[in-house]
Motif scaffolding. Structure first.
Motif, PDB file in Angstrom:
ATOM      1  N   GLU A 117      44.257  16.423  39.463  1.00  0.00           N
ATOM      2  CA  GLU A 117      42.825  16.211  39.236  1.00  0.00           C
ATOM      3  C   GLU A 117      42.480  16.018  37.762  1.00  0.00           C
ATOM      4  OE1 GLU A 117      40.724  15.714  41.642  1.00  0.00           O
ATOM      5  OE2 GLU A 117      42.262  16.085  43.173  1.00  0.00           O
ATOM      6  N   GLN A 118      43.160  16.756  36.887  1.00  0.00           N
ATOM      7  CA  GLN A 118      42.861  16.667  35.468  1.00  0.00           C
ATOM      8  C   GLN A 118      43.729  15.646  34.742  1.00  0.00           C
ATOM      9  OE1 GLN A 118      40.433  18.836  33.964  1.00  0.00           O
ATOM     10  NE2 GLN A 118      39.951  19.442  36.059  1.00  0.00           N
ATOM     11  N   GLY A 119      44.833  15.215  35.377  1.00  0.00           N
ATOM     12  CA  GLY A 119      45.737  14.272  34.728  1.00  0.00           C
ATOM     13  C   GLY A 119      46.546  14.889  33.602  1.00  0.00           C
ATOM     14  N   THR A 120      46.660  16.230  33.609  1.00  0.00           N
ATOM     15  CA  THR A 120      47.398  16.927  32.553  1.00  0.00           C
ATOM     16  C   THR A 120      48.896  16.691  32.697  1.00  0.00           C
ATOM     17  OG1 THR A 120      45.707  18.664  32.600  1.00  0.00           O
ATOM     18  CG2 THR A 120      47.769  19.166  31.447  1.00  0.00           C
ATOM     19  N   THR A 121      49.535  16.306  31.611  1.00  0.00           N
ATOM     20  CA  THR A 121      50.993  16.179  31.589  1.00  0.00           C
ATOM     21  C   THR A 121      51.585  17.584  31.515  1.00  0.00           C
ATOM     22  OG1 THR A 121      50.800  14.093  30.389  1.00  0.00           O
ATOM     23  CG2 THR A 121      52.959  15.172  30.376  1.00  0.00           C
ATOM     24  N   ILE A 122      52.489  17.905  32.421  1.00  0.00           N
ATOM     25  CA  ILE A 122      53.052  19.264  32.465  1.00  0.00           C
ATOM     26  C   ILE A 122      54.565  19.186  32.342  1.00  0.00           C
ATOM     27  CG2 ILE A 122      53.259  21.400  33.781  1.00  0.00           C
ATOM     28  CD1 ILE A 122      50.645  20.745  35.153  1.00  0.00           C
ATOM     29  N   ILE A 123      55.104  19.980  31.420  1.00  0.00           N
ATOM     30  CA  ILE A 123      56.545  20.086  31.216  1.00  0.00           C
ATOM     31  C   ILE A 123      56.943  21.521  31.529  1.00  0.00           C
ATOM     32  CG2 ILE A 123      58.437  19.874  29.554  1.00  0.00           C
ATOM     33  CD1 ILE A 123      56.708  17.807  28.072  1.00  0.00           C
ATOM     34  N   LEU A 124      57.758  21.689  32.555  1.00  0.00           N
ATOM     35  CA  LEU A 124      58.074  23.002  33.105  1.00  0.00           C
ATOM     36  C   LEU A 124      59.544  23.338  32.900  1.00  0.00           C
ATOM     37  CD1 LEU A 124      57.498  25.433  35.169  1.00  0.00           C
ATOM     38  CD2 LEU A 124      58.259  23.826  36.927  1.00  0.00           C
ATOM     39  N   THR A 125      59.809  24.533  32.390  1.00  0.00           N
ATOM     40  CA  THR A 125      61.169  25.067  32.413  1.00  0.00           C
ATOM     41  C   THR A 125      61.184  26.245  33.379  1.00  0.00           C
ATOM     42  OG1 THR A 125      60.836  26.615  30.572  1.00  0.00           O
ATOM     43  CG2 THR A 125      61.558  24.398  30.015  1.00  0.00           C
ATOM     44  N   SER A 126      62.123  26.230  34.297  1.00  0.00           N
ATOM     45  CA  SER A 126      62.162  27.291  35.298  1.00  0.00           C
ATOM     46  C   SER A 126      63.549  27.380  35.905  1.00  0.00           C
ATOM     47  CB  SER A 126      61.136  27.026  36.404  1.00  0.00           C
ATOM     48  OG  SER A 126      61.186  28.037  37.390  1.00  0.00           O
ATOM     49  N   HIS A 127      63.920  28.602  36.309  1.00  0.00           N
ATOM     50  CA  HIS A 127      65.158  28.817  37.047  1.00  0.00           C
ATOM     51  C   HIS A 127      64.876  28.955  38.540  1.00  0.00           C
ATOM     52  CE1 HIS A 127      67.829  29.175  33.607  1.00  0.00           C
ATOM     53  NE2 HIS A 127      66.930  29.941  33.028  1.00  0.00           N
ATOM     54  N   TYR A 128      63.597  28.878  38.919  1.00  0.00           N
ATOM     55  CA  TYR A 128      63.237  28.961  40.327  1.00  0.00           C
ATOM     56  C   TYR A 128      63.270  27.568  40.953  1.00  0.00           C
ATOM     57  CZ  TYR A 128      61.687  33.787  39.699  1.00  0.00           C
ATOM     58  OH  TYR A 128      61.635  35.132  39.438  1.00  0.00           O
ATOM     59  N   MET A 129      64.165  27.385  41.892  1.00  0.00           N
ATOM     60  CA  MET A 129      64.318  26.083  42.515  1.00  0.00           C
ATOM     61  C   MET A 129      63.021  25.633  43.174  1.00  0.00           C
ATOM     62  SD  MET A 129      66.995  24.918  45.477  1.00  0.00           S
ATOM     63  CE  MET A 129      66.252  25.994  46.683  1.00  0.00           C
ATOM     64  N   GLU A 130      62.284  26.540  43.792  1.00  0.00           N
ATOM     65  CA  GLU A 130      61.068  26.161  44.493  1.00  0.00           C
ATOM     66  C   GLU A 130      60.007  25.632  43.533  1.00  0.00           C
ATOM     67  OE1 GLU A 130      58.920  25.197  47.689  1.00  0.00           O
ATOM     68  OE2 GLU A 130      60.974  25.948  47.677  1.00  0.00           O
ATOM     69  N   ASP A 131      59.935  26.206  42.319  1.00  0.00           N
ATOM     70  CA  ASP A 131      59.016  25.677  41.311  1.00  0.00           C
ATOM     71  C   ASP A 131      59.334  24.216  41.023  1.00  0.00           C
ATOM     72  OD1 ASP A 131      57.830  28.130  41.051  1.00  0.00           O
ATOM     73  OD2 ASP A 131      58.714  28.619  39.114  1.00  0.00           O
TER      74      ASP A 131
END
Length: 339
Positions: free
Chosen positions: A217-231
Motif C-alpha cells: 500500500e505504501q510502496g516502501t522498499t523493504i530489505i529484510l535479514t532473517s533466519h526464519y524461513m517463513e519470514d
C-alpha cells in the motif's frame, strides 16, 4: 523471465546500487600466552578480514528483498554500509542517489532501520510519547503524522496500548511499536534485521501481515535479514544469499527453496501408545510411544503420509519444510547456482 517482465524491471527506479562494493577490516592477532603478549608489544601482527567482497547489487523501488546467509556472512556489514554507519573500503555505493556515509540529513530522513534485538523506544515513556519525539526529530508535518499514526495503529489494532509505559509491553507489542515508530516519517526504504525474533507464532503472523501491507500500500522498499524461513518465503519475492562476503545467489525466492529444499520434516502425535517403525529412507529425530519426528525425502513425503495414516491412530500431523540453515548450506555446497 519474459521480455515484457524485463521491460517492466528496466522502468523501475533503482534505489540501491552497488558496484564492486568491498569492506575490509584489519584485526590484531597475537600469539597465545604471556610470551605472545610481550612479543606483540614490539611486533604487532595484523590480518585483513574481508567482510564484503566486490559485491554488485541493484534493488528497485518497492521491492521486498531478503538478505540471507549464516552469521558472519557479511549481511550486517552490508546493511551498515547502505545506511551510512560505516564506509566501504572500495567500490561504488548509491542509496536513493546519495553516498550513505556522508550522512546527509536529507538522506537520513528517507530510510529507517528496525532491529529485533535492539530498541529505539524509550522504556519509561509511552509509545505515544515516543511517537511525538520522533515527530519532532524528523520534523513530520502534523497532518502526515496524524495520518500515519492512525493508519498504522489501525492495522495493528494497538490503540489501547498507546498510553502505557513501553516497559510494560510484551515483546510482540513492543515490536509493533518499533515498526510504527520507524515508519512515522514515511521512509522510502525500511531495513529490517530479524524483526520476528523471539515472537510467538501469532505475533509473527501479525508482523508479516503488517509488513506486506506497508510494502503493497505504501510502496516502501523493504530489505529484510532473517533466519526464519517463513519470514523470507512469505514476504520476499527476491532473495540474495551471501556467503563469505560474496553474493552467491540472487533471484526468485520460490525458485531458491524449490531447488534446495530436499526434505520434509514430519511430526506425528499418536492417539494411543504406539511402536512406530520408521519408513525406509527416513531419518528419525525424536521418538516415543506418543510421538515421532523424522525427516524424509521431499518427493516421497506424500506416499509415506498416506501409508502412515492407514497404519497408526493419529491425533495430529505436522509437515514442515527444511529449515533455512539447511537450504543455505546446500546452496554453498552447490556453489550458489539454483538447479
Amino acid at each position: 523471465m519474459s521480455a515484457g517482465q524485463n521491460n517492466t524491471e528496466q522502468q523501475k527506479t533503482i534505489v540501491v546500487e552497488t558496484e564492486k562494493l568491498t569492506k575490509e577490516y584489519r584485526r590484531f592477532e597475537k600469539e597465545p600466552g604471556l610470551l605472545g603478549s610481550v612479543k606483540s608489544l614490539f611486533n604487532r601482527k595484523f590480518v585483513t578480514k574481508t567482510a564484503v567482497d566486490s559485491l554488485d547489487l541493484k534493488i528497485s523501488q518497492g521491492e521486498f528483498t531478503a538478505l540471507i546467509g549464516p552469521n558472519g556472512a557479511g549481511k550486517t556489514t552490508l546493511v551498515k554500509m547502505l545506511t551510512g554507519i560505516i564506509a566501504p573500503s572500495s567500490g561504488r555505493i548509491s542509496v536513493l542517489g546519495y553516498y550513505p556515509n556522508k550522512l546527509e540529513n536529507a538522506f537520513k530522513r528517507q530510510y529507517a532501520v528496525v532491529m529485533g534485538q535492539k530498541s529505539q523506544l524509550f522504556f519509561e515513556l509511552t509509545p505515544l510519547d515516543t511517537f511525538a519525539l520522533f515527530r519532532e526529530l524528523y520534523n513530520i508535518p502534523p497532518d502526515v503524522y496524524k495520518r500515519n499514526v492512525d493508519y498504522f495503529v489501525d492495522i495493528f489494532g494497538v490503540s489501547g496500548l498507546l498510553n502505557v509505559q513501553v516497559r510494560t509491553l510484551s515483546l510482540g507489542e513492543r515490536m509493533k511499536m518499533e515498526l510504527i515508530t520507524a515508519l512515522l516519517h514515511s521512509p522510502q526504504i525500511l531495513f529490517l534485521d530479524e524483526p520476528t525474533i523471539g515472537l510467538d507464532a501469532a505475533a509473527q503472523r501479525q508482523i508479516r501481515t503488517f509488513l506486506r501491507e506497508v510494502n503493497r500500500e505504501q510502496g516502501t522498499t523493504i530489505i529484510l535479514t532473517s533466519h526464519y524461513m517463513e519470514d523470507v518465503r512469505s514476504l520476499c519475492g527476491r532473495s540474495i544469499v551471501i556467503s563469505g562476503g560474496r553474493k552467491i545467489y540472487d533471484g526468485d525466492t520460490e525458485r531458491l527453496f524449490a531447488s534446495y529444499q530436499i526434505h520434509k520434516k514430519i511430526t506425528l502425535l499418536f492417539e494411543t501408545e504406539c511402536t512406530f517403525a520408521a519408513p525406509p529412507g527416513a531419518v528419525v529425530i525424536e521418538q516415543s510411544p506418543w510421538k515421532a519426528v523424522f525427516m524424509v525425502p521431499k518427493e516421497q513425503s506424500g506416499e509415506l503420509l498416506q501409508s502412515i495414516i492407514a497404519l497408526y491412530p493419529l491425533r495430529d500431523i505436522t509437515v514442515e519444510e527444511d529449515d533455512l540453515g539447511g537450504v543455505v548450506e546446500r546452496i554453498y555446497t552447490a556453489g550458489g547456482e539454483a538447479r
